[in-house]
Every structure is written in C-alpha cells, then in structure tokens.
Design a protein around this motif. Structure first.
Motif, short mmCIF file in Angstrom:
data_model
loop_
_atom_site.label_atom_id
_atom_site.label_comp_id
_atom_site.label_asym_id
_atom_site.label_seq_id
_atom_site.Cartn_x
_atom_site.Cartn_y
_atom_site.Cartn_z
N GLU A 31 0.56 -1.00 0.05
CA GLU A 31 -0.09 -0.48 -0.01
C GLU A 31 0.72 1.12 0.15
OE1 GLU A 31 -3.67 2.17 2.73
OE2 GLU A 31 -2.66 -0.26 2.70
N ASP A 32 1.94 1.72 0.86
CA ASP A 32 2.94 2.34 0.76
C ASP A 32 3.49 2.61 -0.21
OD1 ASP A 32 1.29 2.57 3.24
OD2 ASP A 32 3.50 1.55 4.17
N THR A 33 3.76 1.54 -1.22
CA THR A 33 4.98 1.52 -2.26
C THR A 33 4.56 0.66 -3.46
OG1 THR A 33 6.24 -0.23 -1.63
CG2 THR A 33 7.34 1.87 -0.46
N HIS A 34 4.59 1.68 -4.52
CA HIS A 34 3.55 0.60 -5.76
C HIS A 34 4.84 0.13 -6.34
CE1 HIS A 34 -0.44 1.57 -4.19
NE2 HIS A 34 -0.43 2.73 -4.16
N GLY A 35 6.24 0.55 -6.07
CA GLY A 35 6.58 -0.13 -7.11
C GLY A 35 6.44 -1.43 -7.52
N SER A 158 2.18 -13.88 -6.44
CA SER A 158 0.68 -13.06 -6.55
C SER A 158 0.76 -12.00 -5.18
CB SER A 158 -0.14 -14.24 -7.13
OG SER A 158 -0.24 -14.65 -5.36
N GLU A 159 1.57 -12.92 -3.57
CA GLU A 159 1.47 -12.29 -2.59
C GLU A 159 2.03 -11.33 -2.67
OE1 GLU A 159 -0.47 -15.96 -0.03
OE2 GLU A 159 1.25 -15.63 -0.51
N ILE A 160 3.33 -11.18 -2.77
CA ILE A 160 4.43 -9.99 -2.64
C ILE A 160 4.56 -8.87 -3.18
CG2 ILE A 160 6.59 -11.09 -4.62
CD1 ILE A 160 6.75 -10.48 -0.73
N CYS A 161 3.26 -9.20 -4.57
CA CYS A 161 3.12 -7.77 -5.26
C CYS A 161 1.97 -7.10 -5.27
CB CYS A 161 3.56 -8.44 -6.57
SG CYS A 161 5.19 -9.25 -7.63
N CYS A 162 2.57 -6.03 -5.96
CA CYS A 162 0.35 -5.00 -5.88
C CYS A 162 0.30 -5.42 -7.26
CB CYS A 162 1.20 -4.05 -6.22
SG CYS A 162 1.97 -2.92 -5.29
#
Length: 492
Positions: A31-35, A158-162
């Motif tokens: 949520e904080d970092t979308h990169g 899939s869980e580690i990525c936005c």
C-alpha cells in the motif's frame, strides 16, 4: 451530514493491520510503495531456480549412469531403466504437492521454501553418490516428495506484488523455471564424468573419479545451500494473527474494490454472494480445462526432455547423434541463453498481440514439423549438424515455455486470490503426475523404437518423434473451444 457519511465510508473500507503479522506488513508495504518489488522478485527467481536445476540436470548423463549400474542386460534396454529414474522425482512430487500447499497455507510459505531448499542440498548430493539403480530411484523419489517449493512460490509471487505487477511475478517464475530446466542439463552435461573430460584436474582415484556424476549434483547442491541461507531474509506473506483470515481477506478485497472503482465494487458484491468456500475448484471449468491442457503439454515436454538426451548420446547406428555429455551440455547452454532472451524481451510483446491461447496454438503448430525434422538432422555431421541442432533446440524450448506460460496465466486468471493456493496445489499434483509418466513413457518408447531399425514404416527415431507429435496434436486440439475456456477478466 456529508462529512459523517465520508467518515463512515472510510471506516467501512479501512483495513486493519496487526503489528506482528508478517502478512499485514507485506500488505502495508504494497500500500505504501506501488513500485516493482525488485528485491523480492530476485528472491523468487533464485528460489525457483534452485528448485528447477536438479529436475533435469541428470538427463545428459543418465544414459551413462544406467550403463555403469549394469542393470540393463542390453544396450537397447538402457532407456527403459533411465525412464524410471527420470520419473521418480515427478511421481514423488505428485503425491505430496497438495500436502505442501496445505502446510504452506497453515504455517507459512517461508518454512516450506526453506525446508525444500535444504532437501535439494542433501538428496541431490546423495543422488550424485548413487552406486546402484535403486539408490538412484530412491533419492530422486524422496527429492520430489520433500521439495514442495514450486506451489508455495506461485502463491508467494502473487502475494508479494501489487495487483498491477502480479503478472510480472508469475512471469519471473516461468522464466526462472524454464532457465533452470535448460541450465540444469547444461551443468550435468559439462561436469559429469570429470575424470574422463578433465584428467589434468581430476584423477581416476579422486572422489569425482570414483563417483563420476557427483560433481554436477554437488555444484547444484552448493547453489541450493546458498539459496537456503538467503531464505532467512525472505519475508513471510501469510497472515498470522487472531483475526479470522477470511475477514482480513474480505477487508483487503474491499480496499481493492474501493481503489479499483465501480468495477471493483461489483466484483466484491459477486464475491459476497458466492463465497470462495462455496465455490468448488473442481467445478471451475476455466481452471480445470487449462490444467488438463497444461498437463498434456507437460507430459509432452518431459518425454521430449528425456528422449532428446537419450537420442543425442545414442550411437549413430540407432539413429542418434553419438554426442558426449559435454556436447549435450553445449547445446543446452546455448538453448538456455536463447530462452532467456526470448522470455525477457519477446514473449511479453507476443502475448499482448495474440493472447495466451493463440500463442499456445501457434507454438503447438510449429512444434510438429520441427520435431519431424529431428531424424533428418541426425543424418548431418560437422558444422551443419551443430548449427541445425542448436537452432532446433532453441526453437523447441522457446515454443514449449511459451505454451506452458500461456496456460499458466489462464490458470491464475480463473480463480480468486483466496483460491489460488488450492488451485496451484491441484495444478502441481496433476502436472507432476503427467511429468512422472513422461520420462518413464519416453524412456520405454525410445528403448522400444531402437529395436525397430529394419522395419519399413517409421523405423527407429522416426517412430519416437512421430508419437511425440501425436501428443502435441492432441494438446493443440484441446486448446480450441468448447474444451478450453478463458475467463474474460483477471480475478486476482
């Protein structure tokens, strides 16, 4: 009044994060970092590579290993026994993939991943030390049974990525897996029988002289040991706190729905109407159809991997290439480099243009005439043989990875995130069973075909590649509707 409504809406869509919960920390980070999470994707890449390397590293030297065991009474029977050793790993994995998925859902992804890498270190080394046929089969079976890395890693990626980078995470897994399945045989081909290839470095009385197939296994085990140490810094993604996981997922989905706008809210209403617990994965036809087609192509790929190495090292009088393990290693190293370039720079563009189903169809169509040309390539020699077999191997592996990656994307689009772990477990078990059949069937087919050198129709290797093409054709026909159905939207 409007301010009160806004406060209530924000409170409804608020996601509660627990301080000591690893899953909450990952969600908060997303949520904080979308990169793009480059560091975490690097972890995914090396862990999957460590799991993939031992699977096919034995194929270049398996023919010679079985020969040295003196278990085959005739040279034509070597492929028969080699098939069982090649299948033992996948048979073990087929029996335990769902179990490892359940353990990962209950106790976390990280413990399963760490245990799997340690398993590679121990059992892959023991396989290199095998002194008889049954020791080789046992160590490969145990390695497949106890190394449950791939299923949890799919869920982990899939869980580690936005949401916008989940496709990239899946692509990293496919790329690493494909590279491992090509690099593994290259390592096995170059480093097997070192006392014969490099007598100035390794003597016949040395450890690697007495165990001629230990060096490639040991090198892969050392790499897996380094990865297992790296796993200490691998962040956990499973939610661990008193609150019910389903409630947390619902709140997270609600947050995503708010972010994604009206369509997201509509999806949430559908999710509330049909909870994941009430949706049977076995009745999810987009998922099950993609798994079935995936298994057919995986059966073909594993049979081809087994047959290619046996065919390449077999004598020319049987229609082979009379290659050494080093020659096979060279072919597969070049293939691995070509595959890496294609997956990173060409495949994403091709999928955007044609879509995953069409890419799979095109790959299957091109594969059939390509495999038909292999027996005729064996009639060549010198530089022309080297160039053509390198090009054919690159093209075959590029097409195989394109087909399986496309079907893998369909599987993940067919389920919600809540169901992805279970779906991956079903996919892994079914795929492993088909891959277990592949080497055993391929080895037996090759052994039988070598005895058909004087028949009128499809003698020797022609029969082998003809049957491989029949399997490929079956997979191609199954990619058409109404059998294979693609879900219109990505439900991740």
């Amino acid at each position: 009044m409007a301010e009160i409504r806004e406060v209530l809406l924000n409170d409804k869509n608020r996601v509660d994060y627990y301080e000591n919960c690893p899953g909450c920390k990952i969600d908060q980070m997303k949520e904080d970092t979308h990169g793009i999470p480059f560091k975490h994707l690097f972890y995914v890449f090396v862990v999957v590579l460590a799991a993939a390397l031992p699977i096919s590293s034995l194929f270049p030297f398996l023919y010679f290993m079985i020969r040295d065991f003196h278990v085959a009474q005739r040279e034509e029977d070597i492929g028969y026994y080699a098939g069982y050793v090649g299948s033992a790993f996948m048979f073990g994995r087929a029996l335990t993939s769902v179990l490892w998925g359940m353990i990962a859902d209950r106790y976390g992804r990280k413990p399963v991943i760490f245990f799997g890498t340690i398993t590679v270190v121990i059992l892959n080394t023991l396989f290199g030390l095998s002194t008889n046929f049954w020791m080789a089969v046992s160590t490969r079976f145990l390695l497949g049974s106890l190394c449950g890395i791939l299923g949890p890693m799919r869920a982990y990626a899939s869980e580690i990525c936005c949401k916008e980078y989940q496709a990239l995470g899946m692509s990293i897994i496919s790329t690493s897996w494909g590279i491992g399945l090509v690099l593994g045989p290259a390592v096995g081909g170059f480093l097997a029988q070192p006392a014969e290839k490099y007598p100035q470095i390794f003597s016949e009385e040395s450890l690697f002289g007495r165990f001629p197939y230990l060096l490639p296994c040991l090198l892969i085990s050392i790499f897996a040991l380094g990865v297992s140490i790296l796993c200490f810094w691998l962040p956990e993604t499973l939610h661990m706190h008193p609150k019910d996981n389903g409630e947390l997922e619902d709140s997270n989905d609600a947050g995503e729905a708010t972010i994604n706008g009206p369509d997201g809210k509509q999806n949430m209403k559908k999710s509330e109407k049909y909870p994941a617990s009430q949706q049977s994965l076995l009745k999810n036809w987009p998922l099950m159809s993609s798994i079935i087609v995936y298994c057919v192509f995986q059966l073909h790929d594993m049979a081809y991997t087994e047959i290619f190495s046996l065919w390449a090292v077999s004598p020319r009088k049987y229609g082979g290439l009379s290659y050494s393990t080093a020659d096979i290693g060279e072919v597969l190293a070049i293939t691995g480099f070509g595959l890496l370039v294609f997956q990173l720079f060409v495949y994403p563009l091709v999928v955007r243009i044609f879509g995953p189903i069409m890419v799979s169809r095109i790959g299957a169509v091109i594969t059939i005439p390509l495999l038909s040309s292999y027996p005729f390539i064996a009639m060549l020699s010198g530089l022309s043989l080297t160039i053509l077999i390198d090009c054919a191997s690159i093209m075959k592996n590029v097409l195989s990875v394109s087909i399986t990656t496309g079907l893998f994307l369909l599987q993940n689009r067919a389920v919600t995130q809540k169901q992805r772990g279970a779906a991956n477990g079903i996919s892994m078990s079914a795929m492993s069973l088909s891959k277990a059949i592949g080497p055993a069937g391929g080895g037996s087919l090759f052994s039988w075909a070598q005895k058909r050198q004087n028949v009128f129709f499809l003698q020797g290797s022609h029969m082998v590649f003809f049957i491989l093409n029949i399997i490929e054709l079956i997979g191609l026909l199954m990619t058409f509707k109404p059998f294979l159905v693609e879900r219109a939207t990505d439900s991740s």
